[in-house]
Design a protein around this motif. Structure first.
Motif, PDB file in Angstrom:
ATOM      1  N   TYR A 422      -3.356   3.068   1.325  1.00 57.55           N
ATOM      2  CA  TYR A 422      -3.736   3.314   2.711  1.00 57.55           C
ATOM      3  C   TYR A 422      -3.769   1.982   3.460  1.00 57.55           C
ATOM      4  O   TYR A 422      -4.418   1.021   3.014  1.00 57.55           O
ATOM      5  CB  TYR A 422      -5.112   3.981   2.790  1.00 57.55           C
ATOM      6  CG  TYR A 422      -5.226   5.233   1.952  1.00 57.55           C
ATOM      7  CD1 TYR A 422      -4.717   6.443   2.407  1.00 57.55           C
ATOM      8  CD2 TYR A 422      -5.832   5.194   0.697  1.00 57.55           C
ATOM      9  CE1 TYR A 422      -4.818   7.604   1.641  1.00 57.55           C
ATOM     10  CE2 TYR A 422      -5.931   6.335  -0.084  1.00 57.55           C
ATOM     11  CZ  TYR A 422      -5.422   7.536   0.387  1.00 57.55           C
ATOM     12  OH  TYR A 422      -5.516   8.672  -0.382  1.00 57.55           O
ATOM     13  N   CYS A 423      -3.054   1.934   4.573  1.00 55.74           N
ATOM     14  CA  CYS A 423      -3.095   0.731   5.413  1.00 55.74           C
ATOM     15  C   CYS A 423      -4.432   0.703   6.138  1.00 55.74           C
ATOM     16  O   CYS A 423      -4.796   1.667   6.836  1.00 55.74           O
ATOM     17  CB  CYS A 423      -1.938   0.735   6.414  1.00 55.74           C
ATOM     18  SG  CYS A 423      -1.969  -0.701   7.534  1.00 55.74           S
ATOM     19  N   GLU A 428      -1.731   4.179   7.924  1.00 58.20           N
ATOM     20  CA  GLU A 428      -0.509   4.713   7.315  1.00 58.20           C
ATOM     21  C   GLU A 428      -0.771   5.035   5.840  1.00 58.20           C
ATOM     22  O   GLU A 428      -1.459   4.283   5.134  1.00 58.20           O
ATOM     23  CB  GLU A 428       0.625   3.688   7.418  1.00 58.20           C
ATOM     24  CG  GLU A 428       1.929   4.101   6.752  1.00 58.20           C
ATOM     25  CD  GLU A 428       2.688   5.169   7.520  1.00 58.20           C
ATOM     26  OE1 GLU A 428       3.800   5.501   7.084  1.00 58.20           O
ATOM     27  OE2 GLU A 428       2.171   5.680   8.556  1.00 58.20           O
ATOM     28  N   ILE A 430       0.958   5.416   2.231  1.00 62.03           N
ATOM     29  CA  ILE A 430       2.166   4.933   1.547  1.00 62.03           C
ATOM     30  C   ILE A 430       2.177   5.499   0.123  1.00 62.03           C
ATOM     31  O   ILE A 430       1.238   5.283  -0.643  1.00 62.03           O
ATOM     32  CB  ILE A 430       2.189   3.387   1.501  1.00 62.03           C
ATOM     33  CG1 ILE A 430       1.980   2.818   2.902  1.00 62.03           C
ATOM     34  CG2 ILE A 430       3.484   2.884   0.876  1.00 62.03           C
ATOM     35  CD1 ILE A 430       1.461   1.392   2.900  1.00 62.03           C
ATOM     36  N   GLU A 438       3.374  -4.662   1.739  1.00 60.07           N
ATOM     37  CA  GLU A 438       2.987  -4.600   3.137  1.00 60.07           C
ATOM     38  C   GLU A 438       3.201  -3.195   3.671  1.00 60.07           C
ATOM     39  O   GLU A 438       3.920  -2.382   3.075  1.00 60.07           O
ATOM     40  CB  GLU A 438       3.777  -5.603   3.979  1.00 60.07           C
ATOM     41  CG  GLU A 438       5.269  -5.322   4.006  1.00 60.07           C
ATOM     42  CD  GLU A 438       6.015  -6.302   4.899  1.00 60.07           C
ATOM     43  OE1 GLU A 438       7.010  -5.874   5.525  1.00 60.07           O
ATOM     44  OE2 GLU A 438       5.624  -7.492   4.966  1.00 60.07           O
ATOM     45  N   CYS A 439       2.565  -2.895   4.763  1.00 58.81           N
ATOM     46  CA  CYS A 439       2.673  -1.579   5.382  1.00 58.81           C
ATOM     47  C   CYS A 439       4.043  -1.438   6.044  1.00 58.81           C
ATOM     48  O   CYS A 439       4.442  -2.301   6.840  1.00 58.81           O
ATOM     49  CB  CYS A 439       1.568  -1.401   6.419  1.00 58.81           C
ATOM     50  SG  CYS A 439       1.721   0.121   7.386  1.00 58.81           S
ATOM     51  N   LEU A 447      -3.791  -3.538   2.432  1.00 53.95           N
ATOM     52  CA  LEU A 447      -3.575  -2.232   1.841  1.00 53.95           C
ATOM     53  C   LEU A 447      -4.618  -1.955   0.757  1.00 53.95           C
ATOM     54  O   LEU A 447      -5.042  -2.870   0.051  1.00 53.95           O
ATOM     55  CB  LEU A 447      -2.177  -2.132   1.221  1.00 53.95           C
ATOM     56  CG  LEU A 447      -0.997  -2.501   2.121  1.00 53.95           C
ATOM     57  CD1 LEU A 447       0.302  -2.384   1.343  1.00 53.95           C
ATOM     58  CD2 LEU A 447      -0.956  -1.619   3.374  1.00 53.95           C
TER      59      LEU A 447
END
Length: 890
Positions: A422-423, A428, A430, A438-439, A447
Motif C-alpha cells: 500500500y502506498c 495505491e 500494488i 516505488e509506487c 510503501l
C-alpha cells in the motif's frame, strides 16, 4: 547357492534388519526418480504433514498405502516418484514459537517485532520441525528424500506469489469487509472447514423488545444474548401471518434503548423459537447476509480478543461470557426476560485450540469461488478425476456446489506474507510477485506490505505442481505432472483435496491427479475415534519398536476396504507378527535345502514336475494376476488377505509339506532338483509380491535367496503371469487329494489317534476318474495323513467290521479301527467327556434359571452363559453320536 548366503538366523529380529536395509536403499539412491523418456512416469505427492507434528497411526496408514503403490509401480518398471515434504502449519507453528518465547525469554512476538519473531520461527523449524519426516523413515517409506519440499521454501514461495497475482489480476481475489470465523485465542481468521462444530448444552433466552410508541412488545429467542448490544434489526418470515401487521415497525433494543426496524426476510424459520430473529450483522454470518439485503447497520460489540468494545456501552471491557451474565441480570431486573429454556445447539470450535470461535466482521482477503468451482466440479463429474470409493464424490459435490468465497488472509506472521503493498502517500494498492521499490502511480517509496499471511491451505493447494518447479515449465513438471493418485483421509476432502483441484485447473490448466483414494480412520478396539482426551491413541513408533515395521504395515492394511474405518486390535498385530515369523521360518527351511542348488546349473528340459509342482505354480500365477488386479483397484485389504492365505496355507502348510520327501531324496537328483527349483521359484515370487507390503523382511530373505548379481528386491521386477502355467486340471486334482488328507486327519483327531502313529486306510470309489486322481496323489496322502498301508480300489471285498468312514469328492475313506484305537478305552473316554458336558450344562441351566442372576447380571454375562449352554449341548450330542457309533461296532 554360496555357504554365506544360505543360512538365516533361527528367529526374525526386525531391529537387526530394518535400519540396515533402509540405510542401504538410501545409500544406493533407490528412492530417487529422474525424468526418463524411456520409462512411463508414476507420481504420488505425499500429503505434507505439519512441520510441528509427530507420526500418529493415521499418518502411518496413509503413508503405508502410498509406499505400497510406489514400491509396486517401481517394480513394474515405472519411473516412480513419491515426493515428500512438510507444511508450515501457520497457526500451530506460531503458537509453539510464541509459547517458547514466553517460557524461555519472557517476551512476546510484538516485543521482538516481525523480523525477530520470524528469525526465531525459522530457528525453531530447523531445530524441532520435521521430526515426523525422521519418523517416516522408520515406517520404511520409499519417497525421494532428495526432492523433499517445505511449503515455505523458496520455490513454493514463488509459486504462492504467482498464483496470488494471477488470481488477483483475473478479479478472483478481492479484499472486503465480511463476516469471518475468528479465534480469540489464536487471534486469526479461520476458514469454514477449520471450524469444528460440536453439539453442546446451552440455553435459549426469550427476551422482550418493546414496540415503539406502543404498550405491545415482541419476544425474540436467542442463544447469545450478549450480541443484542449490536442488534440493528429484527427479521420475520414474510409468510408468517402472526407478524404480518408489525413488519416495518420499530422496536426498542432492551437495555441499549436503540430503535431498530422489523424487516421481512425469507431466511427466517417460523418454526424456530418465536419466529422472530434478532439481527446482529457484525456477529453472525446469516445476520450479516440479512443485513446486506436490508442495508442494516454493522455494530461491532465484541472485539478480536472476545472482550466487549466501547460500542457495548456500560459492558465495555467485560469478557463476552461475563457480559452475558450481567446482561441477563439487567434484563431480569427490567422485566424484559420472559423465560430461559434448556437448548442443545452446535457450537463452533477452533480446530487448533478448541476455543469457541467468534463470528466477526473484518476486512479480509477473499478468493471468489463461483468461477473456480465450476470446472472443478466438472472434472469429477466427467470422470477426469475419480474418487475411490466413488461415493465420496457426492461429499465433494455437496461442498463445491454450496461453496462460499474463501477467506485467505490470516492475522499471523508465520506464513506466506500477502504480496500486496500500500502506498502511504496516494493509497495505491500494488500486487506483484516481486517486491516493488516505488509506487507506480506517484513514484513514492513510502510503501508498506500487507501484514497478514495467507491461509496455509493456499500454499498446500498448489502442492502437486509447485513442488515440481511451477511456475517454471521445466522437465520435471512436464514429465511427472499430472500426478497419478492422491492418497488421503476423508476428513480433508474440503480442506485440501478440493483446493488442489480448483487451483490446479486455474493455474496449470490441468487436473492435479487422476485418482483420489480415500481411506477411513483407524479407531480403537471399541470403535472409538482416537483422541488425547480418551487416552486411546496408538504410537506407531512404539508398535514398530515392539513388533517391527512390517508387522505394523501389514496390520494396518489387513481387512481394510476403501473409505471405511478400521479397528486397531492387539490380536491383529500379533497375527501379523505370526505371519512374518511363518514366512521367516518357511524361508529358513527352504534355504537350508538349497545348499547345493544353483540356478545357473538348472537344465529346465530335464525337470520333472509333479502334481504338487503343477498345482503350486498354477496357484502362484493366479495369485500374481489377482494381486496385480486388486492393486490396480486399490483393494489393499483384499490383497493382504489373498497373500496371507497363499503364503500361510497353500505354500507353507501344503506345498512345503508335500515337497519335503523329494527335497530329502538324494538318490533321485532330477526329482530333488525339480523340487528345489520350484520351491525357490515360488518363494522368490512370494517375496516379490509381498515386498510392497512388508519391505524389510522380504529384502532380508531375498538377499539370501537371490542370484549374486542382483542388487535389491525393491528395484527388481514385479512378477508377471505365465498363462501357460495356469493348470486348472492340476488344481482340481490337488483339491481332491488335499480334501482326502483333511478328512483323514479329521477322523484321526476325533479318534484321538497319536499324530505320530501310522495307520491303515482304504480309499474306494466307483468313479474311475477319481481313482486315477487318488492313485496319482497316493504318496502325498500316505505321507501327510501318516498312512503305512494304503489300499486304493474300486470295490472293497473284505470291508472291516470295525472302521471309521467318511465320503468326500465321491471317494469313500475307510479307516480300520483295529490297531488305530483301543475301542473299549475310547468308549470309556467318551462316556467321561459326556459326563463333563452334562455337568457343565446343568451348571449353566442353573444360573439361567436363577432370576436374581438373569435380572441383575450385566447383559453380556447372561448372553455368555446362554452361549456356553448351547455350546456344551452341541458338543454332548456329537460325543453321544460318536459313542453310539463305537458301541455298534464293538
Amino acid at each position: 547357492m554360496s555357504e554365506e548366503k544360505k543360512n538365516l538366523s533361527t528367529t526374525y529380529d526386525p531391529s537387526q534388519v530394518e535400519e540396515k536395509w533402509y540405510d542401504y536403499w538410501m545409500e544406493n539412491n533407490h528412492f530417487h526418480a529422474e525424468a526418463n523418456e524411456e520409462k512411463e512416469a508414476f507420481t504420488i505427492m505425499m500429503p505434507p504433514p505439519n512441520v510441528t507434528g509427530q507420526l500418529h497411526i493415521g499418518h502411518a496408514l496413509t503413508m503405508t498405502f502410498q509406499d505400497i503403490l510406489t514400491r509396486w509401480k517401481r517394480m513394474q518398471g515405472y519411473e516412480a516418484l513419491w515426493l515428500p515434504g512438510t507444511d508450515h502449519a501457520s497457526i500451530a507453528t506460531e503458537v509453539k514459537v510464541v509459547n517458547k518465547m514466553r517460557e524461555e525469554e519472557g517476551v512476546s512476538k510484538e516485543e521482538v517485532g516481525r523480523e525477530g519473531f520470524l528469525e526465531r520461527a525459522w530457528k525453531w523449524k530447523e531445530e524441532y520441525g520435521g521430526r515426523i519426516t525422521k519418523q517416516l523413515r522408520k515406517l520404511g517409506v520409499s519417497c525421494d528424500w532428495d526432492r523433499e519440499r517445505f511449503t515455505m521454501d523458496e520455490g513454493c514461495n514463488e509459486a504462492v506469489k504467482e498464483a496470488f497475482v494471477q488470481l488477483y489480476e483475473k478479479g478472483l481475489i478481492y479484499q472486503g469487509d465480511y463476516i469471518v470465523n475468528w479465534c480469540p485465542e489464536c487471534m486469526t481468521t479461520l476458514s469454514d472447514v477449520e471450524v469444528e462444530h460440536e453439539d453442546k448444552p446451552g440455553k435459549l433466552y426469550h427476551i422482550r423488545y418493546n414496540i415503539k410508541d406502543s404498550d405491545d412488545y415482541i419476544v425474540v429467542a436467542t442463544t447469545r444474548p450478549e450480541t443484542l448490544l449490536g442488534d440493528s434489526g429484527v427479521a420475520v418470515n414474510p409468510d408468517d401471518e402472526r407478524y404480518e401487521d408489525i413488519i416495518a415497525k420499530k422496536v426498542i433494543v432492551p437495555v441499549v434503548n436503540r430503535e431498530i426496524e422489523i424487516v421481512a426476510d425469507d431466511y427466517v424459520d417460523s418454526e424456530f423459537g418465536t419466529g422472530l430473529v434478532k439481527v446482529t450483522p457484525a456477529h453472525d454470518p446469516n445476520d450479516f447476509e440479512i443485513g446486506e439485503r436490508h442495508d442494516l447497520e454493522i455494530i461491532k460489540v465484541i472485539g478480536d480478543d472476545a472482550i466487549m468494545t466501547k460500542e457495548a456501552g456500560k459492558y465495555e471491557g467485560l469478557d463476552r461470557y461475563e457480559c452475558r451474565q450481567q446482561l441477563i441480570d439487567d434484563l431480569k431486573s427490567a422485566g424484559l426476560l420472559e423465560k430461559i429454556e434448556e437448548h442443545d445447539h452446535s457450537v463452533g470450535q477452533c480446530y487448533r485450540c478448541d476455543t469457541t470461535i467468534e463470528p466477526l466482521v473484518s476486512k479480509q482477503w477473499f478468493v471468489a469461488m463461483e468461477e473456480l468451482a465450476k470446472p472443478a466440479i466438472e472434472a469429477v463429474r466427467n470422470k477426469d478425476i475419480n474418487f475411490v470409493p466413488e461415493r465420496f464424490s457426492k461429499v465433494y459435490f455437496n461442498w463445491m456446489e454450496n461453496i462460499r468465497d474463501w477467506c485467505i488472509s490470516r492475522q499471523l506472521w508465520w506464513g506466506h506474507q500477502i504480496p500486496v503493498w500500500y502506498c502511504q502517500d496516494c493509497d495505491e494498492v500494488i500486487v506483484r510477485t516481486e517486491d516493488p521499490t516505488e509506487c507506480p502511480k506517484c513514484s513514492s517509496t513510502n510503501l508498506k506490505q500487507d501484514e497478514d499471511v495467507l491461509d496455509t491451505w493456499f500454499s498446500s493447494g498448489l502442492w502437486p505442481f509447485s513442488t515440481l518447479g511451477w511456475p517454471e515449465e521445466n522437465e520435471d513438471l512436464k514429465y511427472f505432472y499430472p500426478t497419478d493418485v492422491l492418497v488421503t483421509g476423508r476428513d480433508i476432502i474440503f480442506f485440501w483435496v478440493a483446493r488442489m483441484i480448483f487451483m490446479a485447473l486455474e493455474c496449470k490448466g490441468e487436473i492435479p491427479f487422476k485418482d483420489i483414494y480415500i481411506h477411513g480412520l483407524v479407531r480403537d478396539a471399541e470403535g472409538r475415534k482416537m483422541s488425547k482426551s480418551l487416552g486411546n491413541g496408538i504410537d506407531p513408533i512404539e508398535v514398530i519398536d515392539q513388533f517391527g515395521t512390517d508387522t505394523l504395515r501389514f496390520t494396518l492394511i489387513t481387512g481394510n476396504t476403501p473409505g471405511n474405518d478400521i479397528r486397531y486390535r492387539e490380536e491383529r498385530v500379533e497375527a501379523s507378527r505370526n505371519f512374518a515369523n511363518k514366512l521367516w521360518n518357511a524361508s529358513r527351511f527352504v534355504l537350508m535345502n538349497l545348499e547345493d542348488f544353483d540356478l545357473e546349473d538348472v537344465d529346465y528340459s530335464t525337470l520333472e514336475y509333479t502334481l504338487a509342482d503343477q498345482w503350486i505354480i498354477s496357484r502362484l500365477n493366479k495369485k500374481i494376476n489377482q494381486v496385480t488386479k486388486l492393486l490396480e483397484e486399490y483393494q489393499f485389504g483384499q490383497v493382504s488377505q489373498e497373500l496371507y492365505d497363499f503364503v500361510w496355507r497353500e505354500f507353507c502348510d501344503w506345498y512345503i509339506e508335500l515337497v519335503k520327501p523329494r527335497l530329502y531324496q538324494n538318490d533321485n537328483q532330477v526329482a530333488r532338483q525339480t523340487a528345489q527349483y520350484v520351491t525357490w521359484f515360488v518363494l522368490d515370487n512370494i517375496l516379490r509380491l509381498l515386498h510392497p507390503f512388508m519391505p524389510f523382511i522380504t529384502e532380508e530373505i531375498w538377499q539370501y535367496l537371490s542370484a549374486e548379481e542382483e542388487e535389491s528386491l525393491m528395484v527388481s521386477y514385479w512378477p508377471e503371469v505365465d498363462n501357460l502355467s495356469v493348470n486348472h486340471k492340476a488344481e482340481a486334482k490337488m483339491e481332491v487329494v488335499m480334501e482326502l488328507i483333511r478328512s483323514i486327519r479329521n477322523i484321526r483327531n476325533e479318534m484321538k489317534v497319536n499324530p505320530g502313529k501310522k495307520i491303515t486306510a482304504i480309499l474306494t470309489s466307483e468313479s474311475d476318474e477319481k481313482l486315477t486322481i487318488v492313485e496319482e496323489g497316493k504318496d502325498y496322502i500316505a505321507d501327510l495323513a501318516n498312512i503305512e498301508d494304503l489300499t486304493i480300489t474300486k470295490e472293497v471285498e473284505d470291508r472291516p467290521e470295525q472302521a471309521s468312514t467318511a465320503i468326500t469328492n465321491e471317494v469313500e475313506i475307510i479307516l480300520p479301527l483295529a490297531g488305530m484305537v483301543d475301542i473299549n478305552k475310547e468308549i470309556i473316554r467318551l462316556e467321561e467327556e459326556i459326563e463333563k458336558m452334562e455337568s457343565e450344562i446343568k451348571r449353566a441351566v442353573g444360573k439361567l434359571s436363577n432370576k436374581g442372576f438373569v435380572d441383575n447380571a450385566p447383559d453380556h454375562l447372561v448372553e455368555e452363559e446362554k452361549r456356553k449352554k448351547d455350546e456344551y449341548t452341541a458338543k454332548k450330542e456329537q460325543l453321544e453320536e460318536r459313542l453310539n457309533s463305537l458301541k455298534s461296532i464293538n
